[in-house]
Design a protein around this motif. Structure first.
Motif, PDB file in Angstrom:
ATOM      1  N   UNK A 121     -53.918  39.420 -11.988  1.00  0.00           N
ATOM      2  CA  UNK A 121     -53.538  40.443 -10.996  1.00  0.00           C
ATOM      3  C   UNK A 121     -52.804  39.825  -9.812  1.00  0.00           C
ATOM      4  N   UNK A 122     -51.963  38.838 -10.072  1.00  0.00           N
ATOM      5  CA  UNK A 122     -51.214  38.161  -9.018  1.00  0.00           C
ATOM      6  C   UNK A 122     -49.716  38.423  -9.107  1.00  0.00           C
ATOM      7  N   UNK A 123     -49.287  39.254 -10.047  1.00  0.00           N
ATOM      8  CA  UNK A 123     -47.861  39.535 -10.197  1.00  0.00           C
ATOM      9  C   UNK A 123     -47.428  40.496  -9.102  1.00  0.00           C
ATOM     10  N   UNK A 124     -46.426  40.092  -8.341  1.00  0.00           N
ATOM     11  CA  UNK A 124     -45.914  40.917  -7.237  1.00  0.00           C
ATOM     12  C   UNK A 124     -44.392  40.821  -7.203  1.00  0.00           C
ATOM     13  N   UNK A 125     -43.762  41.941  -6.944  1.00  0.00           N
ATOM     14  CA  UNK A 125     -42.335  41.929  -6.653  1.00  0.00           C
ATOM     15  C   UNK A 125     -42.247  42.028  -5.140  1.00  0.00           C
ATOM     16  N   UNK A 126     -41.696  40.979  -4.546  1.00  0.00           N
ATOM     17  CA  UNK A 126     -41.658  40.906  -3.089  1.00  0.00           C
ATOM     18  C   UNK A 126     -40.314  41.374  -2.559  1.00  0.00           C
ATOM     19  N   UNK A 127     -40.368  41.994  -1.406  1.00  0.00           N
ATOM     20  CA  UNK A 127     -39.172  42.477  -0.737  1.00  0.00           C
ATOM     21  C   UNK A 127     -38.432  41.284  -0.113  1.00  0.00           C
ATOM     22  N   UNK A 128     -37.117  41.302  -0.233  1.00  0.00           N
ATOM     23  CA  UNK A 128     -36.306  40.273   0.405  1.00  0.00           C
ATOM     24  C   UNK A 128     -36.320  40.542   1.906  1.00  0.00           C
ATOM     25  N   UNK A 167     -34.606  38.809   4.473  1.00  0.00           N
ATOM     26  CA  UNK A 167     -33.364  38.711   5.239  1.00  0.00           C
ATOM     27  C   UNK A 167     -32.264  38.098   4.384  1.00  0.00           C
ATOM     28  N   UNK A 168     -31.029  38.240   4.865  1.00  0.00           N
ATOM     29  CA  UNK A 168     -29.894  37.617   4.188  1.00  0.00           C
ATOM     30  C   UNK A 168     -30.010  36.093   4.260  1.00  0.00           C
ATOM     31  N   UNK A 169     -30.603  35.612   5.334  1.00  0.00           N
ATOM     32  CA  UNK A 169     -30.804  34.169   5.506  1.00  0.00           C
ATOM     33  C   UNK A 169     -31.686  33.618   4.381  1.00  0.00           C
ATOM     34  N   UNK A 170     -32.715  34.381   4.022  1.00  0.00           N
ATOM     35  CA  UNK A 170     -33.616  33.964   2.952  1.00  0.00           C
ATOM     36  C   UNK A 170     -32.854  33.873   1.624  1.00  0.00           C
ATOM     37  N   UNK A 171     -31.986  34.833   1.350  1.00  0.00           N
ATOM     38  CA  UNK A 171     -31.188  34.829   0.127  1.00  0.00           C
ATOM     39  C   UNK A 171     -30.233  33.637   0.122  1.00  0.00           C
ATOM     40  N   UNK A 172     -29.589  33.399   1.258  1.00  0.00           N
ATOM     41  CA  UNK A 172     -28.640  32.289   1.361  1.00  0.00           C
ATOM     42  C   UNK A 172     -29.331  30.943   1.141  1.00  0.00           C
ATOM     43  N   UNK A 173     -30.470  30.744   1.796  1.00  0.00           N
ATOM     44  CA  UNK A 173     -31.200  29.483   1.655  1.00  0.00           C
ATOM     45  C   UNK A 173     -31.705  29.306   0.223  1.00  0.00           C
ATOM     46  N   UNK A 174     -32.177  30.390  -0.409  1.00  0.00           N
ATOM     47  CA  UNK A 174     -32.639  30.307  -1.796  1.00  0.00           C
ATOM     48  C   UNK A 174     -31.483  29.966  -2.731  1.00  0.00           C
ATOM     49  N   UNK A 175     -30.312  30.557  -2.504  1.00  0.00           N
ATOM     50  CA  UNK A 175     -29.147  30.269  -3.344  1.00  0.00           C
ATOM     51  C   UNK A 175     -28.700  28.817  -3.163  1.00  0.00           C
ATOM     52  N   UNK A 176     -28.638  28.350  -1.922  1.00  0.00           N
ATOM     53  CA  UNK A 176     -28.254  26.956  -1.664  1.00  0.00           C
ATOM     54  C   UNK A 176     -29.276  26.007  -2.286  1.00  0.00           C
ATOM     55  N   UNK A 177     -30.566  26.312  -2.125  1.00  0.00           N
ATOM     56  CA  UNK A 177     -31.619  25.481  -2.717  1.00  0.00           C
ATOM     57  C   UNK A 177     -31.515  25.433  -4.231  1.00  0.00           C
ATOM     58  N   UNK A 178     -31.248  26.571  -4.863  1.00  0.00           N
ATOM     59  CA  UNK A 178     -31.095  26.610  -6.312  1.00  0.00           C
ATOM     60  C   UNK A 178     -29.904  25.799  -6.790  1.00  0.00           C
ATOM     61  N   UNK A 179     -28.784  25.913  -6.065  1.00  0.00           N
ATOM     62  CA  UNK A 179     -27.602  25.127  -6.421  1.00  0.00           C
ATOM     63  C   UNK A 179     -27.862  23.634  -6.257  1.00  0.00           C
ATOM     64  N   UNK A 180     -28.533  23.263  -5.171  1.00  0.00           N
ATOM     65  CA  UNK A 180     -28.846  21.844  -4.958  1.00  0.00           C
ATOM     66  C   UNK A 180     -29.803  21.315  -6.024  1.00  0.00           C
ATOM     67  N   UNK A 181     -30.772  22.146  -6.424  1.00  0.00           N
ATOM     68  CA  UNK A 181     -31.688  21.722  -7.480  1.00  0.00           C
ATOM     69  C   UNK A 181     -30.953  21.551  -8.808  1.00  0.00           C
ATOM     70  N   UNK A 182     -30.035  22.468  -9.109  1.00  0.00           N
ATOM     71  CA  UNK A 182     -29.248  22.357 -10.329  1.00  0.00           C
ATOM     72  C   UNK A 182     -28.366  21.124 -10.320  1.00  0.00           C
ATOM     73  N   UNK A 183     -27.724  20.878  -9.189  1.00  0.00           N
ATOM     74  CA  UNK A 183     -26.877  19.687  -9.059  1.00  0.00           C
ATOM     75  C   UNK A 183     -27.731  18.422  -9.174  1.00  0.00           C
ATOM     76  N   UNK A 184     -28.872  18.421  -8.506  1.00  0.00           N
ATOM     77  CA  UNK A 184     -29.764  17.264  -8.551  1.00  0.00           C
ATOM     78  C   UNK A 184     -30.258  16.975  -9.955  1.00  0.00           C
ATOM     79  N   UNK A 185     -30.610  18.015 -10.694  1.00  0.00           N
ATOM     80  CA  UNK A 185     -31.085  17.790 -12.058  1.00  0.00           C
ATOM     81  C   UNK A 185     -29.954  17.308 -12.963  1.00  0.00           C
TER      82      UNK A 185
END
Length: 173
Positions: free
Chosen positions: A101-108, A110-128
C-alpha cells in the motif's frame, strides 16, 4: 530467557538489510549462470533506443560503427535477457509497492523540480555510458567479479551521493 525471533517475524514489517543482501547475491549468481554475463541494467537502454528509432523509420546504423550490429538486427525485444530482467524489476517493484500500500502518484510541485529531474536523468545516463554501466553493472557486478574498477566506481559513487545529497538539501529542503 532469550528473545528469539521466528523466521516469519523477519518479514512482518520490513525486510532486514541482510535478507536483501543475501537475495541480491543469489540473484547475481542465478543471472551469471543463466545469461553467462554479470548483472547489468543500462545496456538494454541503448538497445531500446536503437529499436525505437528503427520503428520510427530512421536507420540508426547509418554513419555509426557498432561492433555487434548482428545482435540488434536479429534479436527480438524480449529475447534480450537484460530487457526481460529490467521488465521484471519494474513489474516486481510495482507489485511490491501495491502490496505494501505504498504506491502513490505524486503531484509535480514545480517546473524547477521537473528541470532538475530531467538534468539528473541525463547526467545519470551520460555517467552510465562513460562508466560502461550503472551502479549495478559497474559497481555491484564489478566488485563481485573482483574488478578494481568496481571499487573505484564505488568510491566515486559515494562521493557523488554526498554531493547530490547536499544539492538536494540546498535547493529542495
Amino acid at each position: 530467557m532469550k528473545n528469539s525471533k521466528k523466521f516469519e517475524d523477519y518479514f512482518k514489517d520490513a525486510w532486514p538489510y541482510v535478507v536483501g543482501a543475501v537475495l541480491l547475491s543469489i540473484m547475481q549468481i542465478i543471472t551469471l549462470i543463466i545469461t553467462r554475463q554479470p548483472w547489468g541494467i543500462t545496456s538494454a537502454f541503448a538497445y531500446w533506443g536503437l529499436r525505437l528509432v528503427e520503428l520510427l523509420g530512421w536507420s540508426p546504423y547509418s554513419g555509426i560503427r557498432i561492433e555487434n550490429t548482428q545482435f540488434f538486427y536479429t534479436q527480438w525485444f524480449l529475447d534480450d535477457p537484460v530487457t526481460v530482467r529490467n521488465t521484471a524489476i519494474i513489474l516486481g517493484a510495482t507489485l511490491a509497492a501495491l502490496l505494501a500500500s505504498q504506491f502513490r502518484i505524486k503531484k509535480i510541485k514545480s517546473k524547477k523540480q521537473v528541470l532538475v529531474a530531467a538534468i539528473g536523468g541525463l547526467l545519470m545516463g551520460y555517467g552510465s555510458s562513460i562508466a560502461s554501466g550503472c551502479n549495478i553493472g559497474a559497481f555491484y557486478s564489478g566488485i563481485a567479479s573482483m574488478s578494481l574498477s568496481g571499487w573505484i566506481f564505488g568510491v566515486f559513487l559515494f562521493i557523488g551521493a554526498i554531493i547530490g545529497g547536499k544539492i538536494l538539501i540546498r535547493f529542495f529542503m
